[in-house]
Design a protein around this motif. Sequence first.
Motif, PDB file in Angstrom:
ATOM      1  N   ASP A  32      -7.383   4.285   1.285  1.00 13.95           N
ATOM      2  CA  ASP A  32      -6.039   4.039   0.756  1.00 13.95           C
ATOM      3  C   ASP A  32      -5.500   2.652   1.130  1.00 13.95           C
ATOM      4  O   ASP A  32      -4.295   2.409   1.082  1.00 13.95           O
ATOM      5  CB  ASP A  32      -5.076   5.121   1.223  1.00 13.95           C
ATOM      6  N   CYS A  33      -6.396   1.737   1.450  1.00  7.57           N
ATOM      7  CA  CYS A  33      -6.007   0.375   1.837  1.00  7.57           C
ATOM      8  C   CYS A  33      -5.338  -0.348   0.666  1.00  7.57           C
ATOM      9  O   CYS A  33      -5.707  -0.168  -0.490  1.00  7.57           O
ATOM     10  CB  CYS A  33      -7.247  -0.399   2.273  1.00  7.57           C
ATOM     11  N   VAL A  34      -4.355  -1.182   0.987  1.00 11.10           N
ATOM     12  CA  VAL A  34      -3.698  -2.055   0.011  1.00 11.10           C
ATOM     13  C   VAL A  34      -3.650  -3.450   0.610  1.00 11.10           C
ATOM     14  O   VAL A  34      -3.228  -3.626   1.747  1.00 11.10           O
ATOM     15  CB  VAL A  34      -2.265  -1.581  -0.315  1.00 11.10           C
ATOM     16  N   MET A  35      -4.122  -4.448  -0.140  1.00  9.78           N
ATOM     17  CA  MET A  35      -4.044  -5.846   0.285  1.00  9.78           C
ATOM     18  C   MET A  35      -3.284  -6.616  -0.786  1.00  9.78           C
ATOM     19  O   MET A  35      -3.483  -6.388  -1.975  1.00  9.78           O
ATOM     20  CB  MET A  35      -5.436  -6.448   0.455  1.00  9.78           C
ATOM     21  N   GLU A  36      -2.432  -7.514  -0.328  1.00 14.88           N
ATOM     22  CA  GLU A  36      -1.687  -8.361  -1.248  1.00 14.88           C
ATOM     23  C   GLU A  36      -1.981  -9.814  -0.912  1.00 14.88           C
ATOM     24  O   GLU A  36      -1.979 -10.200   0.259  1.00 14.88           O
ATOM     25  CB  GLU A  36      -0.201  -8.067  -1.152  1.00 14.88           C
ATOM     26  N   ALA A  37      -2.224 -10.604  -1.946  1.00 14.32           N
ATOM     27  CA  ALA A  37      -2.547 -12.019  -1.774  1.00 14.32           C
ATOM     28  C   ALA A  37      -1.435 -12.874  -2.374  1.00 14.32           C
ATOM     29  O   ALA A  37      -0.786 -12.462  -3.337  1.00 14.32           O
ATOM     30  CB  ALA A  37      -3.878 -12.336  -2.456  1.00 14.32           C
ATOM     31  N   ARG A  38      -1.251 -14.051  -1.807  1.00 18.84           N
ATOM     32  CA  ARG A  38      -0.242 -14.976  -2.332  1.00 18.84           C
ATOM     33  C   ARG A  38      -0.691 -15.617  -3.626  1.00 18.84           C
ATOM     34  O   ARG A  38       0.122 -16.104  -4.401  1.00 18.84           O
ATOM     35  CB  ARG A  38       0.027 -16.091  -1.335  1.00 18.84           C
ATOM     36  N   ARG A  50     -10.216   1.169  -1.315  1.00 15.91           N
ATOM     37  CA  ARG A  50     -11.292   0.581  -0.506  1.00 15.91           C
ATOM     38  C   ARG A  50     -12.183  -0.351  -1.317  1.00 15.91           C
ATOM     39  O   ARG A  50     -12.486  -1.470  -0.905  1.00 15.91           O
ATOM     40  CB  ARG A  50     -12.113   1.703   0.123  1.00 15.91           C
ATOM     41  N   ALA A  51     -12.623   0.096  -2.493  1.00 18.98           N
ATOM     42  CA  ALA A  51     -13.551  -0.701  -3.308  1.00 18.98           C
ATOM     43  C   ALA A  51     -12.928  -2.038  -3.716  1.00 18.98           C
ATOM     44  O   ALA A  51     -13.568  -3.089  -3.596  1.00 18.98           O
ATOM     45  CB  ALA A  51     -13.986   0.084  -4.538  1.00 18.98           C
ATOM     46  N   GLU A  52     -11.681  -2.020  -4.204  1.00 19.93           N
ATOM     47  CA  GLU A  52     -11.022  -3.266  -4.619  1.00 19.93           C
ATOM     48  C   GLU A  52     -10.801  -4.203  -3.435  1.00 19.93           C
ATOM     49  O   GLU A  52     -10.987  -5.415  -3.552  1.00 19.93           O
ATOM     50  CB  GLU A  52      -9.668  -2.973  -5.276  1.00 19.93           C
TER      51      GLU A  52
END
Length: 76
Positions: A32-38, A50-52
């Motif tokens: 259920d990880c979420v990452m946000e990039a600038r 997880r896959a993304e």
Amino acid sequence: MTFPTTAEVIHCFNRAFIEHDASSLADLIADDCVMEAREPAPDGARYEGRAECLQFCRARRGPHDPVRAGGRRHHR
């Protein structure tokens, strides 16, 4: 069964980014990880699952040397 401390997890995560070793992140990134990039501008990007998140980490290649600006260290 023992679990790593928060400090140990953060250390492993940071080392993986510094060394550009996405494979060592596999055990650290949850389903259920979420990452946000600038970037990309103007709104950045959001990676869910997880896959993304692993794919995002694998795609980050090239120089990420710290840059000093305003007395703080920033990564390119």
